[in-house]
Structures are given as structure tokens and as C-alpha cells.
Design a protein around this motif. Structure first.
Motif, mmCIF file in Angstrom:
data_model
loop_
_atom_site.group_PDB
_atom_site.id
_atom_site.type_symbol
_atom_site.label_atom_id
_atom_site.label_comp_id
_atom_site.label_asym_id
_atom_site.label_seq_id
_atom_site.Cartn_x
_atom_site.Cartn_y
_atom_site.Cartn_z
ATOM 1 N N ASN A 147 0.826 -1.198 0.032
ATOM 2 C CA ASN A 147 -0.279 0.164 -0.126
ATOM 3 C C ASN A 147 0.896 1.307 0.060
ATOM 4 N N LEU A 148 1.837 1.433 0.743
ATOM 5 C CA LEU A 148 2.838 2.530 0.720
ATOM 6 C C LEU A 148 3.579 2.425 -0.617
ATOM 7 N N PHE A 149 4.087 1.356 -1.052
ATOM 8 C CA PHE A 149 4.456 1.423 -2.350
ATOM 9 C C PHE A 149 3.609 2.318 -3.510
ATOM 10 N N LEU A 150 2.309 2.056 -3.443
ATOM 11 C CA LEU A 150 1.321 2.828 -4.258
ATOM 12 C C LEU A 150 1.337 4.155 -3.586
ATOM 13 N N GLY A 151 1.549 4.656 -2.460
ATOM 14 C CA GLY A 151 1.525 5.960 -2.013
ATOM 15 C C GLY A 151 2.682 6.617 -2.404
ATOM 16 N N GLY A 152 3.722 5.876 -2.615
ATOM 17 C CA GLY A 152 4.953 6.662 -3.073
ATOM 18 C C GLY A 152 4.700 6.819 -4.414
ATOM 19 N N ILE A 153 3.975 5.969 -5.198
ATOM 20 C CA ILE A 153 3.864 6.299 -6.719
ATOM 21 C C ILE A 153 2.948 7.840 -6.662
#
Length: 279
Positions: A147-153
Motif C-alpha cells: 500500500n505504501l508503495f502505491l502511496g509513493g507513486i
């Protein structure tokens, strides 16, 4: 624009100030988007019965003054937002895009293709680091990291659509997300403990799988099985099922507010840098 000299400026990492008014507008828009999507997550969690409101204006330490704690928490999250945005989106993403274009391997590509590869690579690198910075947070799991990876995007998009590739929009989103989630709506933010909260909630009940429930329980009791996999447990909503939808909604809102005009200009500057390097 990006400086071609060996000395970096604040503008090179997205900290330029075209006007104080523009900084306030960008930060305010980001704060509004971040707060809005957190509020929507909270409303959905409450409506679905995953969390329960149990009080208001609560201090963890009863003897402390609420507004003093809240003020310190505001300063703390402003610092977190500034530090992470500058490090990840300013240094690693923005300068990463420029730095990759200096590699000899990129000279064989068309400048437009090279810019696209640099952007994609930098997004993936900084989003991965952003996720792994939270790997030791209380309650962290593979789901929270994804989820945080998507937040980084989503955070990378904030830079690309903001005027001049500035970080103020992303800082506003980051701050609005953290302060609203943790200290206004009482939800855990990446497992970070909080000193006070405007709304006090409890995720209900504790973690337990339906298969482990005693057979003696009636249907009413069985319905009270854990909602942790939905609301995110100790780590908070960033580990919940609604986080990806919130990030996607936030990206849509940012594009709706800013359009693609600044992104086109930002990307064109990358293309011109690659042309300059090639010549």
C-alpha cells in the motif's frame, strides 16, 4: 528549472518559491486532498462497523493539556512531511530522473523514450524505499508495504503535476494525511503512537480468525470476528483494504485540480536535458 552546474539549488529539489501565495495554494490543495481521502476512509470504516467511536478530545496521558500535545504533534508531522518529501521526492525522485539521464546507456534512446524510462525507474526506486522505511513500524506487513508503495507513486505524481515540479503540494498531502488520520480521527498512522486525538476510536474486536472461534458461539458472537484485515490493525488504515482506493482517489483529485499542463512542461525539461547531454 534544473541547474546544469555542479552546485545544486533549492529549486533543483523542488523547494523553489515562485511566490508565497503559490506555496500556500499548493500546500493548501495538498492538505485538502490528503485530509479529504482520510475522512472518506474513516467514514467507510465507521459505516461498515470496522471501527467504533468511543470518545472525543482524548489525551493518552490524562494529566496533560490537549492543545499543547496537539501543537507538538502538528510540528512533528510538519517535520516528517518536509523530511520525507525532500529526501524521497526531491532528492531521490526529481534528481534521480536527471541523474539517470547522464548515464551513457540512455544516450542510445530517443530523448523522449529516455525521459520516460528515467521517470519510471525513479518512481519505482523511491516508492520502494518509501515502503521499506516503514518495515520496522509496529504492525507492519507485506500488505502495508504494498500500500505504501502505491502511496509513493501517488507522491511522485504530486511532484510532476505541481507548478515547476515543486514539493509543496506533496508536503500538504503528506501532512494532511498524517495529522487527520492520527490526531483528528484517532487512527494509527504507520503504527506511530499518538499523544492525543480529537476523535477516539477502537478497532473491534481483537485479531482472531473465524476458523479459530469456539463452536459454542452463536451467530451473533461469530459476527464479532476481527475486522483487522479490513481496518489495518496496529499499523492503521495504510494497511487496510481502503488505502489503495484512497491513494487512487487522491491522484484523481490532484489531476482534476492541476491538470496535465505542468506535467507536460516538467517532462519536456527532462527531454531537453537529455538532448543537451547527448550533444
Amino acid at each position: 528549472s534544473y541547474s546544469s552546474s555542479s552546485l545544486l539549488t533549492l529549486s533543483d529539489i523542488g523547494l523553489h518559491v515562485s511566490s508565497f501565495q503559490q506555496v500556500l495554494i499548493d500546500f493548501g490543495c495538498g492538505f485538502g486532498v490528503g485530509s479529504c481521502i482520510v475522512l472518506l476512509m474513516f467514514a467507510c470504516e465507521w459505516r461498515m462497523g470496522w471501527i467504533r467511536i468511543v470518545g472525543f478530545w482524548e489525551n493518552v496521558v490524562k494529566e496533560e493539556v490537549f492543545w499543547i500535545n496537539f501543537g507538538w504533534d502538528v510540528l512533528f508531522h510538519l517535520g516528517v512531511s518536509f523530511n520525507e518529501e525532500v529526501m524521497l521526492r526531491g532528492w531521490m525522485f526529481t534528481l534521480g530522473c536527471h541523474g539517470l539521464l547522464t548515464f551513457e546507456q540512455f544516450r542510445s534512446y530517443h530523448p523522449s523514450t529516455a525521459a520516460n524510462i528515467a521517470i519510471t525507474s525513479s518512481i519505482l526506486l523511491q516508492s520502494t524505499l518509501f515502503a521499506f522505511l516503514h518495515i520496522s513500524s509496529p504492525g507492519s506487513s507485506a500488505i502495508s508495504l504494498l500500500n505504501l508503495f502505491l502511496g509513493g507513486i501517488a507522491a511522485s505524481l504530486n511532484v510532476m503535476v505541481a507548478p515547476g515540479g515543486s514539493l509543496w503540494l506533496g508536503m500538504g498531502w503528506h501532512f494532511g494525511w498524517n495529522i487527520s488520520m492520527g490526531h483528528v480521527l484517532g487512527r494509527s498512522t504507520s503504527g506511530i503512537p499518538m499523544s492525543c486525538k480529537v476523535v477516539s476510536v477502537i478497532p473491534r474486536p481483537i485479531a482472531v480468525s473465524s476458523s479459530s472461534l469456539p463452536s459454542s458461539l452463536d451467530e451473533k458472537e461469530k459476527k464479532r470476528i476481527s475486522y483487522e484485515k479490513y481496518h489495518g490493525g496496529t499499523f492503521g488504515p495504510e494497511q487496510g483494504v481502503l488505502a489503495p482506493l484512497a491513494y487512487l482517489l487522491g491522484m484523481v483529485m490532484v489531476v482534476w485540480l492541476y491538470g496535465w499542463e505542468h506535467f507536460v512542461e516538467w517532462r519536456e525539461r527532462l527531454v531537453m536535458i537529455d538532448v543537451t547531454q547527448s550533444n
